[in-house]
Design an enzyme around this catalytic site. Structure first.
Site, PDB file in Angstrom:
ATOM      1  N   GLU A  60       0.589  -1.499  -0.210  1.00  0.00           N
ATOM      2  CA  GLU A  60      -0.327   0.136   0.640  1.00  0.00           C
ATOM      3  C   GLU A  60       0.574   1.208   0.419  1.00  0.00           C
ATOM      4  O   GLU A  60       0.655   2.036  -0.610  1.00  0.00           O
ATOM      5  CB  GLU A  60      -0.884   0.209   0.858  1.00  0.00           C
ATOM      6  CG  GLU A  60      -1.742  -1.661   0.699  1.00  0.00           C
ATOM      7  CD  GLU A  60      -1.380  -2.296   1.224  1.00  0.00           C
ATOM      8  OE1 GLU A  60      -1.781  -3.983   1.322  1.00  0.00           O
ATOM      9  OE2 GLU A  60      -0.401  -2.419   1.807  1.00  0.00           O
ATOM     10  N   GLY A 311      12.987  -2.130  -0.216  1.00  0.00           N
ATOM     11  CA  GLY A 311      13.095  -0.888  -1.921  1.00  0.00           C
ATOM     12  C   GLY A 311      13.678  -1.530  -2.802  1.00  0.00           C
ATOM     13  O   GLY A 311      13.976  -0.152  -3.809  1.00  0.00           O
ATOM     14  N   LEU A 338       1.198  -5.090 -12.270  1.00  0.00           N
ATOM     15  CA  LEU A 338       1.461  -3.755 -13.549  1.00  0.00           C
ATOM     16  C   LEU A 338       3.388  -3.413 -13.317  1.00  0.00           C
ATOM     17  O   LEU A 338       3.400  -3.102 -13.783  1.00  0.00           O
ATOM     18  CB  LEU A 338       0.854  -2.915 -12.782  1.00  0.00           C
ATOM     19  CG  LEU A 338      -0.869  -2.860 -13.364  1.00  0.00           C
ATOM     20  CD1 LEU A 338      -1.165  -2.302 -12.405  1.00  0.00           C
ATOM     21  CD2 LEU A 338      -1.072  -3.430 -14.399  1.00  0.00           C
TER      22      LEU A 338
END
Length: 422
Positions: A60, A311, A338
């Site tokens: 999120e 990350g 995606l």
């Protein structure tokens, strides 16, 4: 169940909450830090009067990043406070935004904890990402006249059935939301059926389609390829994998190595607490393995690179020719399809994609997604794409086309947030 009973049960369940937190801290020591924040004690100093964004975890946080960047640009005078629930989400928020935002854990959904947090943050607007619904936090916002937006909202049929079982709790909570910006019309209908005010539900699309790839990331990936002397080497990635998937992936990779001995797999477990065990599993399987975090060189003999850094997922995707997205060979619902598509990678996944049904359907229909259910099918798809660059290019262009056709959700969401702020 109504909110009063829910709150009572939550209080009675606090010993279990503490045990679960201790168990998670045993597996991932970062959970043992900043415990007070989870009960609204020891919260950092927060500049009031801004925008509060809640992104429960890493996924999120990444999805919210473009929205938060745009809010920082459009409302430079408003402090932005980002909350999450996990140490990995916290690390990601700090890596993405540093001191540009305020950050803490979101306290548990207890009325007094929610009230203490809101008294400290005093936001003008609350934005909750996707479907992280907390009755007491939402009610405490409503009491204070703080508009609450559910952004990039999604609600599967299964989740809707679960919420429907607690209609007396769910319906009043949804009715207190100022705006539900949903990804599809089917999800909008589910929210309305559960008790959301019809005029407060709007279809904006998924902001995940508005992903932008930094050209510098591609340059860094190309430079590392050259450093590895791997420009012509077949490389594939299995990303965001869960327990039960890794053995299937490694079996597929062994099959591929029999055909292409120079093949390299980048294996990226979803959860940091599994980094070490996945490295050991690869070694036990007899595969020459290095860890990304150590900086150890990838050589011609390396067969697996374990992506055990935080990350870097987009960067690791950029290093590969083909991407398998995990959480889908086991019934976890899948992860973001995606991201590899935006990088021009043919996308593979397992059959369990219920968290991304609409996105998966669009990619599948366009020819950008191939689904597999076992090691044999996975090896056949990866090997087939390496052997057929025309098909790989077709999947690449199809994925990029799906993204382009669906962009604009972020702008629609930002326009709605601006209306509520004004």
């Amino acid at each position: 169940m109504n909110r009063t009973l829910y709150t009572l049960l939550f209080h009675l369940g606090l010993p279990l909450v503490a045990l679960r937190l201790a168990w998670r801290a045993w597996r991932a020591p970062a959970y043992a830090r900043r415990i007070g924040e989870r009960f609204a004690f020891g919260l950092p100093t927060l500049a009031p009067g801004g925008i509060w964004v809640h992104a429960v975890s890493v996924g999120e946080s990444i999805a919210a990043a473009p929205m938060i960047r745009a809010l920082l640009e459009r409302h430079p005078d408003l402090p932005i406070t980002i909350t999450c629930m996990t140490p990995t989400g916290s690390e990601r928020i700090r890596a993405l935004f540093g001191d540009r935002v305020q950050h803490c854990y979101l306290p548990y959904d207890l009325p007094w904890a929610a009230a203490r947090f809101l008294a400290r943050a005093r936001p003008r607007l609350a934005v909750i990402m996707e479907t992280e619904l907390w009755p007491n936090h939402i009610h405490q916002c409503a009491v204070r006249g703080i508009p609450v937006v559910l952004a990039n909202a999604r609600l599967s049929e299964r989740s809707a059935r679960g919420y429907a079982r607690f209609h007396k709790l769910t319906a009043p909570m949804l009715a207190e939301l100022s705006w539900i910006a949903v990804q599809t019309e089917a999800e909008a209908q589910r929210f309305r059926a559960l008790g959301a005010r019809p005029e407060c539900v709007g279809v904006t699309g998924s902001i995940k389609f508005d992903l932008r790839i930094d050209p510098a990331l591609l340059d860094r990936a190309a430079a590392l390829h050259r450093q590895w002397n791997a420009e012509d080497r077949p490389v594939w990635i299995a990303a965001s994998t869960h327990a039960g998937e890794d053995e299937i992936i490694l079996a597929a990779h062994k099959t591929l190595l029999a055909q292409r001995p120079d093949a390299l797999l980048i294996l990226v477990p979803r959860h940091p607490e599994r980094f070490g065990s996945m490295f050991e599993l690869c070694r036990r399987e007899g595969l020459a393995t290095v860890r990304r975090s150590t900086g150890e060189a990838v050589t011609a003999d390396t067969q697996v690179l374990v992506g055990d850094t935080m990350g870097e997922l987009l960067f690791l995707y950029a290093l590969a020719d083909i991407a398998f997205v995990g959480g889908s060979l086991v019934p976890n619902g899948g992860h973001n399809l995606l991201e590899p598509a935006a990088l021009g990678k043919p996308v593979l996944a397992g059959p369990h994609l219920f968290n991304f049904l609409e996105i998966a359907a669009q990619l599948r229909e366009a020819g950008a997604l191939a689904e597999v259910s076992d090691a044999g099918q996975l090896a056949a798809q990866v090997g087939g794409l390496w052997a057929d660059p025309v098909r790989a290019a077709t999947m690449r262009e199809a994925g990029l086309g799906v993204l382009k056709a669906n962009q604009g959700a972020l702008e629609r969401l930002l326009a709605g947030l601006s209306r509520l702020l004004s």
